[in-house]
Design an enzyme around this catalytic site. Structure first.
Site, short mmCIF file in Angstrom:
data_model
loop_
_atom_site.label_atom_id
_atom_site.label_comp_id
_atom_site.label_asym_id
_atom_site.label_seq_id
_atom_site.Cartn_x
_atom_site.Cartn_y
_atom_site.Cartn_z
N LYS A 1 0.63 11.24 -17.32
CA LYS A 1 1.81 11.85 -16.70
C LYS A 1 2.51 10.78 -15.87
O LYS A 1 2.08 10.45 -14.78
CB LYS A 1 1.39 13.00 -15.77
CG LYS A 1 2.58 13.78 -15.25
CD LYS A 1 2.37 14.36 -13.86
CE LYS A 1 2.34 13.32 -12.78
NZ LYS A 1 3.59 12.56 -12.61
N GLU B 1 -6.00 4.04 -6.32
CA GLU B 1 -5.39 2.85 -5.72
C GLU B 1 -4.25 3.35 -4.85
O GLU B 1 -3.33 3.99 -5.35
CB GLU B 1 -4.82 1.94 -6.82
CG GLU B 1 -5.80 1.55 -7.90
CD GLU B 1 -6.76 0.47 -7.46
OE1 GLU B 1 -6.49 -0.18 -6.44
OE2 GLU B 1 -7.77 0.29 -8.15
N CYS C 1 2.91 -2.16 -3.23
CA CYS C 1 1.77 -1.82 -2.38
C CYS C 1 1.27 -3.05 -1.65
O CYS C 1 0.73 -2.97 -0.56
CB CYS C 1 0.66 -1.21 -3.21
SG CYS C 1 0.15 -2.28 -4.55
N GLU D 1 2.88 2.88 6.36
CA GLU D 1 3.50 2.26 5.19
C GLU D 1 4.91 2.81 5.04
O GLU D 1 5.10 4.03 4.94
CB GLU D 1 2.69 2.56 3.92
CG GLU D 1 3.22 1.80 2.72
CD GLU D 1 2.54 2.16 1.40
OE1 GLU D 1 2.45 3.36 1.09
OE2 GLU D 1 2.11 1.25 0.69
P1 NAD Z 1 3.07 9.16 -5.08
O1 NAD Z 1 1.74 9.35 -4.46
O2 NAD Z 1 4.20 9.95 -4.57
O3 NAD Z 1 3.00 9.49 -6.65
C1 NAD Z 1 2.07 8.84 -7.49
C2 NAD Z 1 1.82 9.71 -8.71
O4 NAD Z 1 1.16 10.91 -8.30
C3 NAD Z 1 3.09 10.16 -9.42
O5 NAD Z 1 2.87 10.15 -10.82
C4 NAD Z 1 3.26 11.60 -8.92
O6 NAD Z 1 3.99 12.39 -9.81
C5 NAD Z 1 1.83 12.04 -8.83
N1 NAD Z 1 1.56 13.18 -7.96
C6 NAD Z 1 2.28 13.60 -6.88
N2 NAD Z 1 1.69 14.66 -6.31
C7 NAD Z 1 0.57 14.92 -7.03
C8 NAD Z 1 -0.47 15.88 -6.92
N3 NAD Z 1 -0.48 16.80 -5.95
N4 NAD Z 1 -1.47 15.86 -7.82
C9 NAD Z 1 -1.50 14.94 -8.80
N5 NAD Z 1 -0.54 13.99 -8.95
C10 NAD Z 1 0.48 13.99 -8.07
O7 NAD Z 1 3.35 7.59 -5.02
P2 NAD Z 1 4.64 6.81 -5.52
O8 NAD Z 1 5.77 7.06 -4.59
O9 NAD Z 1 4.87 7.04 -6.97
O10 NAD Z 1 4.14 5.29 -5.39
C11 NAD Z 1 4.22 4.57 -4.20
C12 NAD Z 1 2.85 4.47 -3.56
O11 NAD Z 1 1.93 3.88 -4.48
C13 NAD Z 1 2.82 3.59 -2.34
O12 NAD Z 1 2.05 4.19 -1.35
C14 NAD Z 1 2.14 2.32 -2.85
O13 NAD Z 1 1.51 1.55 -1.86
C15 NAD Z 1 1.18 2.88 -3.83
N6 NAD Z 1 0.75 1.86 -4.80
C16 NAD Z 1 -0.52 1.36 -4.73
C17 NAD Z 1 -0.92 0.36 -5.61
C18 NAD Z 1 -2.31 -0.21 -5.57
O14 NAD Z 1 -2.69 -0.89 -6.52
N7 NAD Z 1 -3.09 0.01 -4.53
C19 NAD Z 1 -0.02 -0.11 -6.56
C20 NAD Z 1 1.27 0.43 -6.61
C21 NAD Z 1 1.63 1.42 -5.72
#
Ligand code: NAD
Length: 499
Positions: A185, A267, A301, A400
């Site tokens: 997804k 992650e 991130c 963040e």
């Molecule tokens: P997000 O947590 O909003 O969404 C991530 C994913 O989770 C999306 O596909 C979203 O649709 C899904 N999602 C949202 N709510 C959900 C739920 N209740 N249950 C299951 N899935 C759900 O994050 P984002 O805005 O897409 O990404 C940015 C974040 O990702 C930042 O915090 C960044 O630091 C982190 N990030 C971490 C790494 C790493 O390797 N540690 C890499 C890239 C991004």
């Protein structure tokens, strides 16, 4: 690249399906993927799949697992190699899609695609090493021994929008090549790039049901059900701390009919620090701070959103950082290769970042940026913004922000700087600029981050060069693009036959 942008633009506005067990379905209930530089511009429409679709997709994945798990590792690896080769051939199309859908600069898009290819190539080779690990056992003549790493089952693949190609392709490829089947997804902001990656695998001939594809405007609807479903065996998630923690909790709850403890590979975010001491090359340090803070508008991130400067060189570095930030060009990245910063991803991010800029003005001194950028198309543009004299425990230094906002923090000396750097809930990346050997050694020992960089910027990890993943609230201590990553997607089976 210009041709690729025109080609992707010529396909704008199409409606795409979901895919369950190889069957495509469309719905009248759809959502739009938009260009963040011109939100009126709709790139594609995708279905709002339901909980019932999610259940069907997981059942399709479970059915496909019966045969896919026994497909030889060599054969599984070839699907990745084929997908990687095709992505390499279509590289500009993938780059152009990210420029339009995520607001990446051309260079950042190229890095994302290159990493996606690296992940597929690397995991394709790693599985061959891992599949039969019997050679690692001590010879024991009375018995014939085997150590196999076998797949887990059905996985939920939940990537973020910020590396919409590399992270999505990497998590999907790792799960599949290890013999699992998945429901993917993509993030609601970047479904089109996700679709194009999935298509590569299907075009490579991946059997029906191994990779199922669902979308929804609200990540919690399909994503939440994927995590909760009793037939889900593992979750590979990259995203925010808030969602990651929720997934961890849900995954821990054993559902009726569930026969295993789910594995959650999470992650999450970071509040990464760059330390500069009085012996550092100040120009190199400032350059590293600017690149780490503002690359892809600070939406990494790994972004270095805190610069911790020892008192003696604070002003000198602050001046250089401000000058560097002011040199960055900001605008719609689909119009020119020379624009270094594009828009932030969406309205929600725009408002959140702006509220942190308001907060920064109360918690410190605005040194550059901050102002509203008007765009005729209502694009989500925020200039690179630097705040000085932020206290180590201020919200701007602890939370963040995920945007182009940098906090400068003053430290008494190197020990103080290290203490400040370690004083957050996160532990993803960090950098130290110093020319003193003993301080670099001290940082190796005491700077508690998953990816530590000495005398270089804190972003830009390369596959199997800088295995990537953080400590503490940054994740579950895994290393994407490292030699042990595929272990997360397998379980070890030890077999002994008496001779
Ligand atoms: P997000 O947590 O909003 O969404 C991530 C994913 O989770 C999306 O596909 C979203 O649709 C899904 N999602 C949202 N709510 C959900 C739920 N209740 N249950 C299951 N899935 C759900 O994050 P984002 O805005 O897409 O990404 C940015 C974040 O990702 C930042 O915090 C960044 O630091 C982190 N990030 C971490 C790494 C790493 O390797 N540690 C890499 C890239 C991004």
């Amino acid at each position: 690249m210009q041709q690729a942008l025109a080609a992707v633009q010529s396909e704008m506005g199409r409606t795409y399906p979901g895919v369950i067990g190889g069957e495509r379905f469309t719905l009248t209930d759809t959502f739009a993927s938009r260009n963040p530089a011109r939100p009126g511009e709709v790139l594609a429409h995708f279905p709002n799949a339901t909980v019932a679709h999610t259940d069907r997709a997981i059942e399709a994945a479970a059915a496909a697992f019966a045969t896919w798990q026994h497909t030889p590792a060599q054969e599984r690896s070839r699907y990745l190699l084929k997908a990687a080769a095709d992505m390499r051939r279509r590289r500009f199309e993938f780059n152009a899609t990210m420029v339009l859908e995520a607001g990446k600069s051309w260079w950042e898009a190229e890095i994302d695609t290159a990493e996606a290819i690296d992940f597929m190539e690397y995991y394709a080779r790693q599985i061959l090493r891992l599949a039969d690990s019997s050679h690692m056992l001590t010879a024991y003549p009375p018995e014939q021994l085997q150590l196999q790493y076998i797949p887990l089952g059905v996985g939920a693949i939940i990537p973020p929008w910020n590396f919409p190609n590399a992270i999505l392709a990497g998590m999907t490829a790792a799960a599949i090549v290890a013999g699992n089947t998945v429901v993917l997804k993509p993030a609601e902001q970047t479904p089109l790039i996700g679709w194009k990656v999935a298509e590569l695998f299907w075009n490579a001939g991946l059997p029906d049901g191994v990779l199922n594809f669902l979308t929804h405007a609200d990540g919690a609807v399909v994503g939440g059900r994927m995590v909760e479903h009793p037939q889900t065996r593992f979750i590979a998630f990259t995203g925010s701390q808030a969602v990651g923690v929720k997934i961890y909790e849900t995954a821990a709850r054993v559902q009726p009919g569930q026969k295993w403890l789910k594995r959650a590979i999470l992650e999450m975010g970071g509040k990464n620090a760059v330390i500069v001491d009085e012996t550092a090359d100040l120009d190199a340090a400032a350059e590293g701070i600017v690149a780490g803070a503002f690359g892809f508008q600070g939406q990494k991130c790994s972004a270095g959103s805190r610069a911790i400067l020892v008192d003696a060189i604070y002003d000198a570095v602050a001046q250089r950082v401000v000058a560097g930030a002011q040199q960055l060009s900001l605008g719609p990245t689909d119009t020119s290769a020379d624009i270094s910063l594009g828009p932030v991803i969406d309205q929600e991010a725009y408002e959140r970042i702006r509220s942190y800029i308001d907060l920064g003005a109360r918690e410190g001194t605005l040194l550059t940026g901050g102002q509203v950028i008007e765009s005729n198309d209502n694009g989500y543009f925020i200039p690179p913004t630097v705040f000085g004299d932020i206290a180590a425990d201020a919200r701007l230094a602890q939370e963040e922000i995920f945007g182009p906002v940098l906090a400068l923090i003053r430290a008494k000396d190197f020990d103080d700087a290290l203490r400040i750097a370690n004083n957050t809930a996160y532990g993803l990346t960090g950098a130290v600029f110093s020319s003193r050997r003993e301080r670099l050694e001290q940082a190796r020992r005491e700077f508690h981050v998953g990816n530590l960089y000495l005398n270089r910027k804190c972003t830009g990890a390369l596959v199997n060069v800088h295995p990537f993943g953080g400590f503490n609230m940054s994740g579950t201590d895994t290393k994407a693009g490292g030699p042990d990553y595929l272990l997360q997607f397998t379980q070890g089976k030890s077999v002994a036959e008496k001779l």
